[in-house]
Design a protein around this motif. Structure first.
Motif, PDB file in Angstrom:
ATOM      1  N   PHE A   3       3.762  27.730  35.633  1.00 40.62           N
ATOM      2  CA  PHE A   3       3.519  26.318  35.337  1.00 40.62           C
ATOM      3  C   PHE A   3       2.018  26.048  35.261  1.00 40.62           C
ATOM      4  O   PHE A   3       1.234  26.683  35.963  1.00 40.62           O
ATOM      5  CB  PHE A   3       4.080  25.436  36.473  1.00 40.62           C
TER       6      PHE A   3
ATOM      7  N   TYR B  57      -0.293  22.594  35.800  1.00 40.70           N
ATOM      8  CA  TYR B  57      -0.410  21.181  36.161  1.00 40.70           C
ATOM      9  C   TYR B  57      -1.884  20.783  36.071  1.00 40.70           C
ATOM     10  O   TYR B  57      -2.771  21.618  36.221  1.00 40.70           O
ATOM     11  CB  TYR B  57       0.027  20.943  37.609  1.00 40.70           C
TER      12      TYR B  57
ATOM     13  N   LEU C 137       2.654  17.692  35.056  1.00 42.42           N
ATOM     14  CA  LEU C 137       3.004  18.961  34.431  1.00 42.42           C
ATOM     15  C   LEU C 137       2.589  18.964  32.962  1.00 42.42           C
ATOM     16  O   LEU C 137       2.962  18.081  32.192  1.00 42.42           O
ATOM     17  CB  LEU C 137       4.503  19.200  34.558  1.00 42.42           C
TER      18      LEU C 137
ATOM     19  N   PHE D  36       5.221  24.654  30.935  1.00 45.71           N
ATOM     20  CA  PHE D  36       5.775  25.679  31.790  1.00 45.71           C
ATOM     21  C   PHE D  36       6.441  26.758  30.953  1.00 45.71           C
ATOM     22  O   PHE D  36       6.701  26.573  29.760  1.00 45.71           O
ATOM     23  CB  PHE D  36       6.740  25.094  32.820  1.00 45.71           C
TER      24      PHE D  36
ATOM     25  N   ASP E  91       5.120  17.020  30.846  1.00 46.71           N
ATOM     26  CA  ASP E  91       5.009  15.579  30.658  1.00 46.71           C
ATOM     27  C   ASP E  91       3.789  15.158  29.843  1.00 46.71           C
ATOM     28  O   ASP E  91       3.780  14.103  29.227  1.00 46.71           O
ATOM     29  CB  ASP E  91       4.971  14.895  32.031  1.00 46.71           C
TER      30      ASP E  91
ATOM     31  N   LEU F   4      -4.254  23.352  37.802  1.00 46.07           N
ATOM     32  CA  LEU F   4      -3.566  24.181  38.783  1.00 46.07           C
ATOM     33  C   LEU F   4      -2.455  24.976  38.120  1.00 46.07           C
ATOM     34  O   LEU F   4      -1.606  24.415  37.429  1.00 46.07           O
ATOM     35  CB  LEU F   4      -2.972  23.310  39.892  1.00 46.07           C
TER      36      LEU F   4
ATOM     37  N   LEU G  35       7.222  26.383  44.411  1.00 44.17           N
ATOM     38  CA  LEU G  35       6.116  26.811  43.572  1.00 44.17           C
ATOM     39  C   LEU G  35       4.975  27.302  44.453  1.00 44.17           C
ATOM     40  O   LEU G  35       4.691  26.722  45.503  1.00 44.17           O
ATOM     41  CB  LEU G  35       5.611  25.649  42.710  1.00 44.17           C
TER      42      LEU G  35
END
Lengths: 113, 112
Positions: free
Chosen positions: B33, B35, B45, B48, B59, B90, B101
């Motif tokens: 992922f 972020y 997010l 991913f 998103d 991140l 996660l």
């Protein structure tokens, strides 16, 4: 829409003064609720996963609990090294097969000696 | 312990540059992922991936793309950096659905 709200935004405690952080969530079919600790300038560090209402997990001075609408992170007799931002996140059925998490804004905890 | 390594802690880039953020995990995790974290907005997010060469929009994917050519490596690409992409980025990985996660230490990107 899945949503996570954490309160308070900030919390100041004296060393040894126990308290609780709140995480309220709205999710379609909870798959898991996660607590993380984040220190300044670092990535979140995983603390706990809770899967069902009534479940509790403990680690040192921290204890996480879960109901159908919220989770609490209880901090017993905190020390200055517990100062950090605590993040709550949920994974719901809307995440499909992806495992993605929806995060709250976090609670920044400061423990003074 | 799971280790997620992000190649840079700090980056400063100019508007319009193409930017690559690299992430490597060492635990054979399926899911990875990206972020971004901004004050007052929390973690959001971007993209991913649940398998090699597979990717899904999160998103806020606009202005970003990703690449996953190998299982352990997930790259975030800013095609033409803009000042509103100044943020902490991140990377995270997870073993399977429902597992936590694990995050890297982040890359703080400044676009001037």
């Amino acid at each position: 829409e899945d949503q996570v709200t954490q309160s308070p935004e900030a919390l100041r405690l004296q060393e040894g003064e126990s308290s609780s952080l709140n995480c309220s969530y709205t999710v379609s079919g909870l798959r898991g609720l996660f607590w993380y600790r984040q220190d300044p300038g670092k990535g979140p560090e995983f603390l706990f996963t809770l899967y069902s209402a009534g479940e509790e997990k403990e680690k040192e001075r921290l204890k996480a609990t879960l109901t159908k609408k919220e989770s609490f992170l209880h901090i017993t007799a905190p020390k200055p090294e517990d100062s950090a931002t605590y993040l709550c996140a949920v994974q719901g059925q809307n995440s499909g097969n992806t495992g993605k998490l929806i995060f709250g804004q976090g609670t920044t905890l400061q423990v003074k000696p | 312990d799971v280790k997620v390594t992000q190649s840079s802690r700090y980056l400063v880039k100019r508007t319009g540059e193409k930017v690559f953020l690299e992430c490597v995990q060492d635990m054979d995790h399926e899911n990875m992922f990206w972020y971004r974290q901004d004050p007052g907005l929390g973690l959001r997010l971007i993209y991913f991936s649940y398998d090699v060469k597979m990717k899904e929009k999160g998103d806020i994917p606009e202005g970003y793309s990703v690449s996953r050519e190998k299982k352990e490596r997930f790259s975030l690409i800013l095609e033409s950096a803009s000042t509103n992409q100044t943020s902490m980025y991140l990377c995270a990985s997870s073993l399977f659905l429902g597992s936590p996660l694990h995050f890297g230490n982040g890359t703080r990107l400044t676009v001037t």
